[in-house]
Enzyme design. Structure first.
Site, short mmCIF file in Angstrom:
data_model
loop_
_atom_site.label_atom_id
_atom_site.label_comp_id
_atom_site.label_asym_id
_atom_site.label_seq_id
_atom_site.Cartn_x
_atom_site.Cartn_y
_atom_site.Cartn_z
N LYS A 164 43.73 43.00 41.67
CA LYS A 164 44.26 41.69 42.06
C LYS A 164 45.06 41.12 40.91
CE LYS A 164 43.83 38.65 45.50
NZ LYS A 164 43.52 38.94 46.91
N ASP A 174 49.56 37.44 48.43
CA ASP A 174 48.32 36.68 48.60
C ASP A 174 48.78 35.21 48.68
OD1 ASP A 174 45.24 37.23 48.45
OD2 ASP A 174 45.52 35.46 47.23
N1 GLU Z 1 45.97 39.72 49.56
C1 GLU Z 1 45.46 40.38 50.69
C2 GLU Z 1 43.94 40.50 50.61
O1 GLU Z 1 43.30 39.73 49.94
C3 GLU Z 1 46.13 41.73 50.95
C4 GLU Z 1 46.01 42.74 49.86
C5 GLU Z 1 46.85 43.99 50.09
O2 GLU Z 1 47.44 44.13 51.15
O3 GLU Z 1 46.89 44.80 49.18
O4 GLU Z 1 43.34 41.30 51.26
#
Ligand code: GLU
Length: 440
Positions: A130, A170
């Site tokens: 993340k 996100d």
């Molecule tokens: N930000 C989204 C999540 O928390 C998607 C993450 C992604 O697709 O890599 O799942």
């Protein structure tokens, strides 16, 4: 244990010993500590070896970067950004990038851990990562956001890549943000690299169905749960906290299934109408005025009121830590479907479970986004283009299978859904780690 109506039994564990008060006597609000408490519970059930626990409960790699950004007035603001890779035992790191004034390293570490469990819960071959930048995107111009994004991308460039770590959108990042990151990466390495990020615009290798994927996955999980609990979705009342990408798409999809959207909210507050709010009108109103507050035909309520109002399905689709000991005993929903990451504290979780409320856990319920991110990455790596029907059919299959695997794990260990999903996910990551062995 209180008598349980027969219809709720399939999602209700029998005689679960409460673990949380033993592990954390005081209510924990730090998201990273919360992620660790949830992990520790799964590790207990799986009887994981102490050294393996130590490996899995901390991130593999943490990068903090300084992001000097020229603002439109000529001044330079030095912002702080992070990229955390929690685990890559099952594949490259995967996870979104968040722009928010309240981003902290512990929040990013928690989100990275949840990504590890999420990709494992739906069994896509990724690890967990993340990123975040501490900034106020609502007060930045598009060109300021572009300069900040490109500098942040170049600072994290040494640790990202299609086989290394693949960012995605996100909170307050979107397809445009991903296009800038991809371009910065491609210009630096000197060749096209669409697979370095997912959630891109369609014109540069994005996938059909990615924008609505999280909401579609959520709907699929809710439908499965409603079947078990014998709650018809048609006419069911739904309250949604957070009206961003996921919350607004979920409202639209629930309305298509003839559920009633009885309340919605955003950072400025909420609106309610027991007869139902038209999500399309709400989306249009928010586009014009920046908030749903004040939309015609609905009365004003607070975010707190929304969380505790009477409804069949409550969807927290905003920030983490909104269901706590403070309000858990007042929640009146029958199902809580976690669209946000980490909306429920472990203590609140126990109160809700004890009260017979079914919590559909974030790592499964909001995994539709990363699932379609995986499909996007597969298409990029192989030069394929799938249409929306194909993407959606694959998404439904993945989510339904994961839901039933969670159910099986719940039955095996006599645990509620979150523990079921965590045991399933942690078990998969533990197995991958053990079979690979320790380097060197
Ligand atoms: N930000 C989204 C999540 O928390 C998607 C993450 C992604 O697709 O890599 O799942």
């Amino acid at each position: 244990m209180a008598t349980v109506p027969k219809s709720t039994a399939p999602l209700r564990p029998a005689g679960v010993a409460p673990l949380v008060p033993r592990i954390a006597p005081r209510e924990e609000l730090n998201p990273f500590r919360i992620a660790q408490i949830q992990f520790d519970m799964a590790a207990e059930f799986l009887k994981l070896d102490p050294s393996l626990r130590q490996i899995l409960r901390t991130p593999k790699r943490v990068l903090e970067v300084s992001v000097p950004t020229k603002m439109d007035n000529g001044q330079v603001k030095v912002l702080t950004g992070y990229r955390v890779q929690h685990n890559v035992a099952r594949g490259p790191g995967k996870g979104g990038i968040r722009y928010h004034p309240n981003v902290t390293l512990d929040e990013v570490k928690a989100m990275a851990a949840w990504m590890t469990w999420k990709t494992a819960a739906v069994n896509v071959p990724f690890g967990g990562a993340k990123g975040g930048v501490i900034c106020d995107p609502k007060r930045m111009s598009k060109s300021e956001l572009e300069r900040m994004t490109r500098r942040y991308a170049s600072e994290i460039l040494p640790i990202i890549g299609p086989d290394q770590d693949i960012p995605a959108p996100d909170m307050y990042t979107d397809a445009q943000t991903m296009a800038w990151i991809m371009d910065t990466y491609a210009m630096t390495v000197g060749h096209a690299a669409p697979g370095v990020v997912t959630g891109k615009p369609l014109s540069v290798g994005g996938s059909a169905g990615r924008t609505d994927a999280t909401a579609r996955g959520l709907l699929c999980v809710v439908e499965e749960a409603c079947k078990l609990k014998k709650i018809p979705l048609r006419g069911a009342s739904v309250a949604i906290q957070g009206f961003g990408n996921v919350g607004s798409a979920a409202a639209r999809l629930f309305a298509e299934k003839k559920a009633r959207i009885v309340a919605i909210s955003d950072t400025r507050g909420g609106v309610a109408n027991p007869r139902g709010i038209d999500p399309i009108k709400a989306i249009r109103y928010k586009e014009r005025s920046g908030t749903v507050v004040g939309m015609p035909g609905a009365s004003r309520i607070s975010n707190d009121d929304l969380l505790t109002m009477k409804c069949d399905i409550l969807v927290p689709a905003a920030l983490e830590g909104v269901l706590t000991l403070h309000n858990a005993d007042q929640v009146k929903a029958r199902i809580v479907a976690e669209a946000a990451n980490g909306p429920t504290t472990p203590h609140a979780d126990e109160v809700l479970v004890r009260r017979g409320i079914t919590i559909l856990p974030d790592i499964l319920t909001n995994a539709g986004g990363v699932t379609v991110s995986y499909f996007e990455w597969v298409q990029n790596q192989q030069g394929l283009i799938w249409d929306a029907e194909e993407v959606d059919a694959r998404l439904q299959k993945t989510m339904t299978r994961a839901f039933h695997e969670m159910l099986e794990t719940m039955r095996k260990h006599h645990v509620p859904p979150r523990a079921g999903a965590m045991i399933l996910a942690v078990g998969r990551v533990a197995e991958a780690t053990l079979v690979r062995g320790l380097f060197p």
